[in-house]
Design a protein around this motif. Structure first.
Motif, PDB file in Angstrom:
ATOM      1  N   LYS A 166       0.824  -1.219   0.000  1.00 34.08           N
ATOM      2  CA  LYS A 166       0.000   0.000   0.000  1.00 34.08           C
ATOM      3  C   LYS A 166       0.855   1.265   0.000  1.00 34.08           C
ATOM      4  O   LYS A 166       0.473   2.276  -0.578  1.00 34.08           O
ATOM      5  CB  LYS A 166      -0.931   0.017   1.216  1.00 34.08           C
ATOM      6  CG  LYS A 166      -2.244  -0.723   0.988  1.00 34.08           C
ATOM      7  CD  LYS A 166      -3.210  -0.416   2.097  1.00 34.08           C
ATOM      8  CE  LYS A 166      -4.565  -1.054   1.843  1.00 34.08           C
ATOM      9  NZ  LYS A 166      -5.232  -0.501   0.654  1.00 34.08           N
ATOM     10  N   TRP A 196      -3.052  -5.942   5.814  1.00 31.51           N
ATOM     11  CA  TRP A 196      -3.456  -5.899   7.217  1.00 31.51           C
ATOM     12  C   TRP A 196      -2.847  -7.029   8.038  1.00 31.51           C
ATOM     13  O   TRP A 196      -2.499  -6.840   9.208  1.00 31.51           O
ATOM     14  CB  TRP A 196      -4.983  -5.926   7.325  1.00 31.51           C
ATOM     15  CG  TRP A 196      -5.607  -4.637   6.902  1.00 31.51           C
ATOM     16  CD1 TRP A 196      -6.320  -4.396   5.766  1.00 31.51           C
ATOM     17  CD2 TRP A 196      -5.538  -3.389   7.596  1.00 31.51           C
ATOM     18  NE1 TRP A 196      -6.705  -3.083   5.701  1.00 31.51           N
ATOM     19  CE2 TRP A 196      -6.244  -2.436   6.813  1.00 31.51           C
ATOM     20  CE3 TRP A 196      -4.963  -2.983   8.800  1.00 31.51           C
ATOM     21  CZ2 TRP A 196      -6.377  -1.111   7.203  1.00 31.51           C
ATOM     22  CZ3 TRP A 196      -5.089  -1.647   9.189  1.00 31.51           C
ATOM     23  CH2 TRP A 196      -5.788  -0.737   8.407  1.00 31.51           C
ATOM     24  N   GLU A 231      -5.186  -8.659  -1.600  1.00 32.07           N
ATOM     25  CA  GLU A 231      -4.105  -7.689  -1.365  1.00 32.07           C
ATOM     26  C   GLU A 231      -4.356  -6.892  -0.092  1.00 32.07           C
ATOM     27  O   GLU A 231      -3.416  -6.584   0.661  1.00 32.07           O
ATOM     28  CB  GLU A 231      -3.973  -6.758  -2.570  1.00 32.07           C
ATOM     29  CG  GLU A 231      -3.380  -7.443  -3.789  1.00 32.07           C
ATOM     30  CD  GLU A 231      -3.599  -6.673  -5.076  1.00 32.07           C
ATOM     31  OE1 GLU A 231      -3.152  -7.161  -6.136  1.00 32.07           O
ATOM     32  OE2 GLU A 231      -4.230  -5.591  -5.020  1.00 32.07           O
ATOM     33  N   GLN A 232      -5.620  -6.563   0.167  1.00 28.41           N
ATOM     34  CA  GLN A 232      -5.964  -5.918   1.435  1.00 28.41           C
ATOM     35  C   GLN A 232      -5.615  -6.837   2.602  1.00 28.41           C
ATOM     36  O   GLN A 232      -5.085  -6.391   3.632  1.00 28.41           O
ATOM     37  CB  GLN A 232      -7.464  -5.577   1.464  1.00 28.41           C
ATOM     38  CG  GLN A 232      -7.901  -4.475   0.534  1.00 28.41           C
ATOM     39  CD  GLN A 232      -7.628  -3.083   1.098  1.00 28.41           C
ATOM     40  OE1 GLN A 232      -7.133  -2.939   2.207  1.00 28.41           O
ATOM     41  NE2 GLN A 232      -7.946  -2.065   0.317  1.00 28.41           N
ATOM     42  N   ARG A 278      -7.945  -7.634  -5.344  1.00 26.39           N
ATOM     43  CA  ARG A 278      -7.859  -6.491  -4.437  1.00 26.39           C
ATOM     44  C   ARG A 278      -8.140  -6.894  -2.994  1.00 26.39           C
ATOM     45  O   ARG A 278      -7.464  -6.442  -2.059  1.00 26.39           O
ATOM     46  CB  ARG A 278      -8.839  -5.402  -4.866  1.00 26.39           C
ATOM     47  CG  ARG A 278      -8.711  -4.119  -4.020  1.00 26.39           C
ATOM     48  CD  ARG A 278      -9.810  -3.128  -4.307  1.00 26.39           C
ATOM     49  NE  ARG A 278      -9.814  -2.724  -5.706  1.00 26.39           N
ATOM     50  CZ  ARG A 278     -10.813  -2.970  -6.547  1.00 26.39           C
ATOM     51  NH1 ARG A 278     -11.882  -3.641  -6.126  1.00 26.39           N
ATOM     52  NH2 ARG A 278     -10.753  -2.578  -7.790  1.00 26.39           N
ATOM     53  N   ASN A 279      -9.122  -7.757  -2.783  1.00 24.10           N
ATOM     54  CA  ASN A 279      -9.458  -8.190  -1.429  1.00 24.10           C
ATOM     55  C   ASN A 279      -8.318  -8.967  -0.789  1.00 24.10           C
ATOM     56  O   ASN A 279      -8.003  -8.784   0.393  1.00 24.10           O
ATOM     57  CB  ASN A 279     -10.731  -9.048  -1.450  1.00 24.10           C
ATOM     58  CG  ASN A 279     -11.972  -8.225  -1.742  1.00 24.10           C
ATOM     59  OD1 ASN A 279     -11.998  -7.012  -1.534  1.00 24.10           O
ATOM     60  ND2 ASN A 279     -13.019  -8.874  -2.252  1.00 24.10           N
TER      61      ASN A 279
END
Length: 333
Positions: A33, A121, A116-117, A113-114
């Protein structure tokens, strides 16, 4: 030196190996990020640790297993008292592993994308919680005469431990940024070097405050020497990455981590988990250890297995030593 002292040192070495290797793993996950500007660059970052991240976690399993076998009272008190934060770390490591494996299984943008999130985290949270955990171990927690933790979860969120969490977060991210600069080419390498300098300065300020606090509270001459080595190495790592010498910078950031861990364990010894209620109730290398016979068997096993693990991991890093960039991503354009 008694065998329980030897195993205290060996456990410190195992944690050093884990934080050195998994530290840049966490840093790279956070950088997905902070540094990556698009999906190909995220893929580059993930690919830098793709062949090695799971092997790096072996050091955590070994450190936990060694603690269980060599110091069962320490293991029992630690894992019962720190149950919630350690459970959160465990869940993060599980989800993180799944995210690495599943992210590329489907081409949909939302799917990738999910995951990668999730990588971000589940890299960020353990990077903080490990510092909080070790801050509490060194500072001391509420342990009663039965070697049981009698505090609450909120007792663990004290200023010293939270500062430790910020230190590990910034130090691991700096370590990961230097690793990215070492493993990539092109624009992403240039930006990683620039970001590493900024992160290094922030890390230096936080780490200096934390290590001085530790030295004042529980340090001695040996821990002071380790603190000075950590400080000099960190400054050297910042200077080296600024000069474009990523290899030297990565080595020096590794020395910083090793010296910082050494300082914490030196400040801790001969305790393994101090009691803030009564020093007489503290867990030590003597009252928390296994029998001499158990430690002797463990020593022989470690002497045989450890060189094999080191050789295998060294070979893995040698095989995947080349730099990569977005031009190596098949569908980057």
């Amino acid at each position: 030196m008694e065998l329980h002292d030897v195993w205290f040192v060996l456990i410190a070495v195992l944690w050093t190996g884990y934080f050195f290797l998994e530290g840049f793993d966490f840093g790279v996950g956070i950088l997905t990020k902070l540094l990556a500007r698009n999906r190909p660059e995220k893929r580059v970052l993930i690919n830098t640790i793709g062949p090695v991240w799971d092997g790096n976690e072996v050091w955590l399993l070994t450190a936990g297993g060694a603690t269980f076998a060599a110091f069962p009272e320490w293991y029992a008190t630690l894992f019962s008292g720190f149950y919630l934060p350690l459970l959160i770390i465990l869940v993060c490591l599980i989800v993180r592993g799944v995210a690495f494996e599943y992210r590329a299984k489907r081409p949909e943008e939302n799917w990738q994308r999910n995951w990668e999130q999730a990588i971000f985290w589940t890299s960020l949270i353990p990077a903080i919680l490990w510092g909080v955990a070790f801050g509490n171990i060194v500072r001391g927690v509420k342990i009663d005469g039965n070697m049981e933790y009698v505090g609450t979860f909120w007792d663990l969120l004290n200023p010293y431990a939270l500062l430790g969490g910020l230190v590990t977060l910034t130090l691991f991210t700096f370590h990961g940024t230097v690793f990215v600069a070492l493993k990539t080419v092109g624009d992403i390498r240039t930006r990683a070097r620039s970001l590493a300098v900024t992160l290094g300065l922030v890390t230096a300020a936080l780490a200096l405050a934390f290590l001085i606090w530790t030295q004042v509270d529980t340090g001695d001459g040996w821990s002071l020497a380790a603190m000075l080595i950590a400080a000099v190495s960190l400054v050297g790592a910042i200077g080296a990455v600024k000069a474009g010498r990523e290899g030297w910078s990565f080595a020096l950031s590794g020395v910083t981590i090793a010296a910082a861990v050494a300082m914490l364990f030196l400040a801790l010894f001969p305790n393994v988990m101090p009691s803030s209620l009564d020093p007489a109730w503290s867990l030590t290398v003597t009252n928390a250890s296994s029998s001499p016979y158990t430690l002797k068997i463990m020593t022989w096993c470690a002497a045989i297995a450890t060189p094999l693990v080191l050789l295998y991991q060294g070979w893995t890093y040698w095989v995947f030593r080349k730099r990569i960039g977005t031009q190596h991503i098949a569908d980057a354009h």
